[in-house]
Design a protein around this motif. Structure first.
Motif, PDB file in Angstrom:
ATOM      1  N   ASP A  83       8.886  62.852  14.548  1.00  0.00           N
ATOM      2  CA  ASP A  83       7.540  63.155  14.348  1.00  0.00           C
ATOM      3  C   ASP A  83       6.799  62.113  13.435  1.00  0.00           C
ATOM      4  O   ASP A  83       7.123  61.640  12.477  1.00  0.00           O
ATOM      5  N   PHE A  84       5.772  61.598  14.336  1.00  0.00           N
ATOM      6  CA  PHE A  84       5.139  60.211  13.778  1.00  0.00           C
ATOM      7  C   PHE A  84       4.378  60.853  12.614  1.00  0.00           C
ATOM      8  O   PHE A  84       4.318  59.819  11.502  1.00  0.00           O
ATOM      9  N   GLU A  85       3.647  61.805  12.518  1.00  0.00           N
ATOM     10  CA  GLU A  85       2.909  62.107  11.385  1.00  0.00           C
ATOM     11  C   GLU A  85       3.708  62.345  10.180  1.00  0.00           C
ATOM     12  O   GLU A  85       3.282  61.816   9.081  1.00  0.00           O
ATOM     13  N   VAL A  86       4.802  62.855  10.261  1.00  0.00           N
ATOM     14  CA  VAL A  86       6.078  62.843   9.109  1.00  0.00           C
ATOM     15  C   VAL A  86       6.282  61.584   8.713  1.00  0.00           C
ATOM     16  O   VAL A  86       6.119  61.377   7.439  1.00  0.00           O
ATOM     17  N   ASN A  88       4.435  58.841   9.228  1.00  0.00           N
ATOM     18  CA  ASN A  88       3.314  57.945   8.577  1.00  0.00           C
ATOM     19  C   ASN A  88       3.031  58.547   7.237  1.00  0.00           C
ATOM     20  O   ASN A  88       2.897  57.868   6.291  1.00  0.00           O
ATOM     21  N   ASP A  89       3.096  59.952   6.880  1.00  0.00           N
ATOM     22  CA  ASP A  89       3.035  60.310   5.603  1.00  0.00           C
ATOM     23  C   ASP A  89       4.040  59.723   4.638  1.00  0.00           C
ATOM     24  O   ASP A  89       3.861  59.469   3.484  1.00  0.00           O
ATOM     25  N   GLN A 115       5.793  57.050  18.638  1.00  0.00           N
ATOM     26  CA  GLN A 115       4.509  57.581  19.049  1.00  0.00           C
ATOM     27  C   GLN A 115       3.353  57.183  17.993  1.00  0.00           C
ATOM     28  O   GLN A 115       2.410  57.881  17.656  1.00  0.00           O
ATOM     29  N   GLN A 117       0.277  56.163  16.382  1.00  0.00           N
ATOM     30  CA  GLN A 117      -1.087  56.275  16.557  1.00  0.00           C
ATOM     31  C   GLN A 117      -2.047  55.771  15.482  1.00  0.00           C
ATOM     32  O   GLN A 117      -2.067  56.309  14.282  1.00  0.00           O
ATOM     33  N   GLU A 119      -5.383  55.871  13.213  1.00  0.00           N
ATOM     34  CA  GLU A 119      -6.505  56.782  12.911  1.00  0.00           C
ATOM     35  C   GLU A 119      -7.608  56.701  13.712  1.00  0.00           C
ATOM     36  O   GLU A 119      -8.113  55.485  13.728  1.00  0.00           O
ATOM     37  N   ASN A 128      -2.539  51.361  20.309  1.00  0.00           N
ATOM     38  CA  ASN A 128      -1.386  51.858  19.586  1.00  0.00           C
ATOM     39  C   ASN A 128      -0.060  51.272  20.078  1.00  0.00           C
ATOM     40  O   ASN A 128       0.736  51.135  18.846  1.00  0.00           O
TER      41      ASN A 128
END
Length: 183
Positions: A83-86, A88-89, A115, A117, A119, A128
């Motif tokens: 997961d990209f969000e994980v 990135n965080d 993935q 992306q 902001e 991206n």
């Protein structure tokens, strides 16, 4: 599914050669790559703590090895961060690790993900792709090398970013896919 290290290395090298160097997305990649100064490490850490231990080791190795031997390191994990969000965080933790090593201003870490992306940018926007790699990757860069590369490319990092986006927009999504397709 476990992806063989040889496959991860081959896919990463293909991306470097076709996209990063081929499109000149990074102005200093070619020189260090052809001199074999790019270290690519495939991580098999089973959890974040083990991955952070590997990051510690790679930071130590990079700062204790002459740039003529290893100028930059790619720490690639093919499965830990789907997961990209994980991912990135997680970069906040990476920044803390760099600070703990007292390497702020010495080493910077760029992140790449399949993935990726920016902001405020639509997921399918080709811009991206400037930070999309075959697998989640931490790119450990020497600040001195980055400064030299930016200076040799006109001294404007923002201009490099803008040029990369223009290059990708001209290439388009189908061109990007064709570029990275394996023979």
């Amino acid at each position: 599914m476990d992806i063989a290290d040889a496959t991860v290395l081959a896919d990463t090298r293909h991306w470097i050669e076709k996209a990063v160097i081929g499109l000149n997305l990074c102005p200093f990649a070619r020189s260090v790559y052809v001199k074999n100064q790019v270290r690519i490490v495939v991580s098999r850490a089973r959890h974040l703590d083990a991955f952070l231990d590997e990051l510690d080791r790679e930071l130590d190795l990079l700062v204790n090895t002459p740039a003529e031997e290893v100028d930059t390191t790619l720490l690639v994990h093919p499965t830990l961060f789907p997961d990209f969000e994980v991912f990135n965080d997680f970069m906040g933790v990476v920044d803390d690790v760099v600070a703990e090593h007292e390497l702020e201003g010495v080493i910077q870490v760029a992140n790449f993900h399949p993935q990726f992306q920016f902001e405020g940018v639509a997921p399918d926007d080709i811009s991206n792709a400037t930070n999309r790699a075959p697998y989640p990757t931490l790119h450990l860069l020497r600040e001195d090398s980055v400064a030299r590369a930016v200076a040799s490319d006109g001294g404007d990092a923002d201009a490099i970013v803008e040029r990369n986006i223009q290059t990708l927009r001209a290439l388009g999504a189908s061109g990007w896919q064709a570029l990275l397709a394996k023979p």
